[in-house]
Scaffold this motif. Sequence first.
Motif, PDB file in Angstrom:
ATOM      1  N   ASP A 155       0.808  -1.220   0.000  1.00  0.00           N
ATOM      2  CA  ASP A 155       0.000   0.000   0.000  1.00  0.00           C
ATOM      3  C   ASP A 155       0.840   1.267   0.000  1.00  0.00           C
ATOM      4  OD1 ASP A 155      -2.489  -1.321   0.050  1.00  0.00           O
ATOM      5  OD2 ASP A 155      -2.149  -1.799   2.167  1.00  0.00           O
ATOM      6  N   ASP A 156       2.126   1.079   0.213  1.00  0.00           N
ATOM      7  CA  ASP A 156       3.001   2.248   0.265  1.00  0.00           C
ATOM      8  C   ASP A 156       3.520   2.547  -1.149  1.00  0.00           C
ATOM      9  OD1 ASP A 156       4.848   4.176   0.702  1.00  0.00           O
ATOM     10  OD2 ASP A 156       6.269   2.894   1.779  1.00  0.00           O
ATOM     11  N   LEU A 157       2.950   3.554  -1.746  1.00  0.00           N
ATOM     12  CA  LEU A 157       3.355   3.870  -3.125  1.00  0.00           C
ATOM     13  C   LEU A 157       4.176   5.165  -3.180  1.00  0.00           C
ATOM     14  CD1 LEU A 157       0.009   2.782  -4.770  1.00  0.00           C
ATOM     15  CD2 LEU A 157       2.204   1.661  -5.080  1.00  0.00           C
ATOM     16  N   THR A 158       4.663   5.583  -2.020  1.00  0.00           N
ATOM     17  CA  THR A 158       5.452   6.818  -2.001  1.00  0.00           C
ATOM     18  C   THR A 158       6.775   6.627  -2.732  1.00  0.00           C
ATOM     19  OG1 THR A 158       6.278   6.109   0.134  1.00  0.00           O
ATOM     20  CG2 THR A 158       4.559   7.824   0.143  1.00  0.00           C
ATOM     21  N   VAL A 159       7.233   7.686  -3.311  1.00  0.00           N
ATOM     22  CA  VAL A 159       8.510   7.660  -4.032  1.00  0.00           C
ATOM     23  C   VAL A 159       9.476   8.563  -3.274  1.00  0.00           C
ATOM     24  CG1 VAL A 159       9.659   8.311  -6.164  1.00  0.00           C
ATOM     25  CG2 VAL A 159       7.385   7.266  -6.247  1.00  0.00           C
ATOM     26  N   THR A 160      10.672   8.037  -2.987  1.00  0.00           N
ATOM     27  CA  THR A 160      11.653   8.840  -2.250  1.00  0.00           C
ATOM     28  C   THR A 160      12.738   9.346  -3.210  1.00  0.00           C
ATOM     29  OG1 THR A 160      13.062   6.938  -1.827  1.00  0.00           O
ATOM     30  CG2 THR A 160      11.323   7.406  -0.196  1.00  0.00           C
ATOM     31  N   GLU A 161      13.526  10.287  -2.713  1.00  0.00           N
ATOM     32  CA  GLU A 161      14.676  10.786  -3.480  1.00  0.00           C
ATOM     33  C   GLU A 161      15.612   9.635  -3.837  1.00  0.00           C
ATOM     34  OE1 GLU A 161      15.689  13.871  -4.553  1.00  0.00           O
ATOM     35  OE2 GLU A 161      13.598  14.397  -4.153  1.00  0.00           O
ATOM     36  N   LYS A 162      15.731   8.711  -2.850  1.00  0.00           N
ATOM     37  CA  LYS A 162      16.616   7.558  -3.032  1.00  0.00           C
ATOM     38  C   LYS A 162      16.152   6.699  -4.215  1.00  0.00           C
ATOM     39  CE  LYS A 162      18.752   4.655   0.326  1.00  0.00           C
ATOM     40  NZ  LYS A 162      18.517   3.910   1.563  1.00  0.00           N
ATOM     41  N   ASP A 163      14.813   6.529  -4.297  1.00  0.00           N
ATOM     42  CA  ASP A 163      14.248   5.761  -5.418  1.00  0.00           C
ATOM     43  C   ASP A 163      14.627   6.412  -6.744  1.00  0.00           C
ATOM     44  OD1 ASP A 163      12.873   3.915  -3.816  1.00  0.00           O
ATOM     45  OD2 ASP A 163      11.125   5.233  -3.640  1.00  0.00           O
TER      46      ASP A 163
END
Length: 686
Positions: A155-163
């Motif tokens: 459910d976690d679809l967040t995108v990080t800088e690291k991604d």
Amino acid sequence: MPKMKYPVFLIILSFSFLYINAEDGHKLWLRNEYSNQVNVVVKKESEILDIAKQELKNNWRGENGAVIKLVLKKDKRIQDDGFILNPDEIRANTELGILYGAFELLRKQQTQQKIEEKVFNPSYQLRLLNHWDNLNGSVERGYAGSSIFWNKDEDDLTVTEKDIKLWSEYARANASIGINGTVINNVNASPRVLKKESLERIKVIADVLRPYGIQVFLSINFASPAIIGGLETSDPLNKNVIDWWKEKAKEIYKIIPDFGGFLVKASSEGQPGPHDFGRSHVDGANMLAGAVEPFGGIIMWRAFVYSAKEDDRAEQAYAEFFPFDGQFRDNVIIQVKNGPIDFMPREPFSPLFGAMKKTPLMPELQITQEYLGHSIHLVFLSTMWEEFLNSDTYQEGEGSTVAKCTDGSIFEQKTAIAGVANIGKDINWCGHHFAQSNWYAFGRLAWDNQLTSEQIADEWIKLTFNPDVKSKTSFSKDWKENFLKPVKSMMLESREAAVNYMMPLGLHHIFQAHHHYGPGPWWELPGVRKDWTNPYYHRADSMGVGFNRTVTGTNAVAQYHEPLRSQFGDLKSCPEKYILWFHHVPWDHKMKSGKILWDEMCYRYDDGVSQVRQFQVIWDKIHPYVDADRFEAVQRKLRDQAKNAQVWKDACLLYFQTFSKKVIPFDIERPIHNLDDLKKDDMDKA
Ligand code: BDP
């Protein structure tokens, strides 16, 4: 006190020396850190061209102060994203062609090859990675950590800088070897991938990959209309289903205008598909093709199918697909695994290649080493792919190699090739430093299917292990003689070694059933369909061993074009590397070496073990030429590989001996395990 300074200084120096040299493998083959000054002349500005320019400026090993022109101009000699390279010019029809030209030129400089005018055209239009990544971050048959695309929590679809950073590094690495597309989720696809929330994330991925020319594709679940669309059926001929897919395609293309299309595993291994509704592969594929067609999308429909009805799984894909030749829509391409069964260490090519003359076919190779020692064994797969691509199908006369049948040389068609990725979140991407060479080799062969494994290994070693990336020195004679040469020979021999200690002479599918890592020739379970058990494949009995696929057996040889049908079908002419694939051979059968089959088998297994031990010697000797981190990581893995090879040999010889009732020749090393223990133990514990 001053006396102390000197040793402290020395300690710091040696630490920093170690530190400087330590390499974690994250930079892959893109380790260069030296650049001369260069003036890059380019008339247009764009994201792709800027990247090309920057790559040249950051990595120029040509003459200091040189001028290089990037020329975007139509030239008939250039196809697709190809280019013409000159010492002072890269010419291409497309911006991507310029980027590829820049990477090629830099590669030539870094590997110290001559740069002369030459046209470079890709063998395949689409050169794709297939990630078997699940939406919960796990990777099916992945041995290098979790998915680089999906988080652990579904459910976690967040995108990080690291991604973003990782995706961009991934894109750059792919572009440097000519890969231009990626399927970012597992063929055993979760329907959720098509939900709006997932598509938002996929859009971000596509945005990061785009400047490097990487198009995004998705694997879809054929039952999506019913599972996430709330429809009563997913029948491909149902009007609501057809409309649902059309709407879905429209939605996707609105968010990702250059979306590539769908990869489909349908009616295969329990996945939903048209057969669930009494429909055919053509019905299913063409319906989906209709949905993406208005947007320029394609459908890659997999031919990896087999059902319990057939008495020989090797015949299944051909039996199911050949009758449909010519019936698929123009934007459908059939994705076929290299061999007729399943990514075994050695298989003959799938007889579908060249046989379906009115349908484009694309090869599917497996870069991840599901059946070749995961990320523990050092196995350079390029030689296997080279063998496959150069196999002659004879379908359009002599010389109709698989390469020619699929790259447009013989049949005018859309061309593509896919490799199942071995990439994960491990710092070195692939789990084993040498597994990076397989990602590299796939890309290079997808670009040019006539490259030799020798060339590819040579390039890769120079780029990956050049001891001097910070200055412009050339490879020393010593380095070439004592590092490049032995390491290359080890790589080139490594696949044959794996075949020897796992499944020589055409044996296949005798793995431990679940993890596909260790040996399990004995494996069968009551109630499990027979074509999933191992004795079904090796058919060992008191008379001999091997699967009779000749006219007196299942007659799978009939799927091959003459003269292969006769050659494979006759024990006398069948190449020994496939002999147990096509024949049930008596234990006393005289082999070309003069030995009887049983002895030959024993020597092959023993050879495999010796080969790996020799790899250990080679690697120990190259110690002075490689940083401590990578040296030790590979050394450790080679130890495991040697132990595993011994387990394979013992397990297979002791097991087959219960049928052959013959002694293991006395001049080879005796088994050190007991069969019963091996049967109980998993390889991991052995
Ligand atoms: C088999 C793998 C399985 C894949 C399947 C496929 O074991 O995990 O889903 O191939 O290619 O070899 O669909």
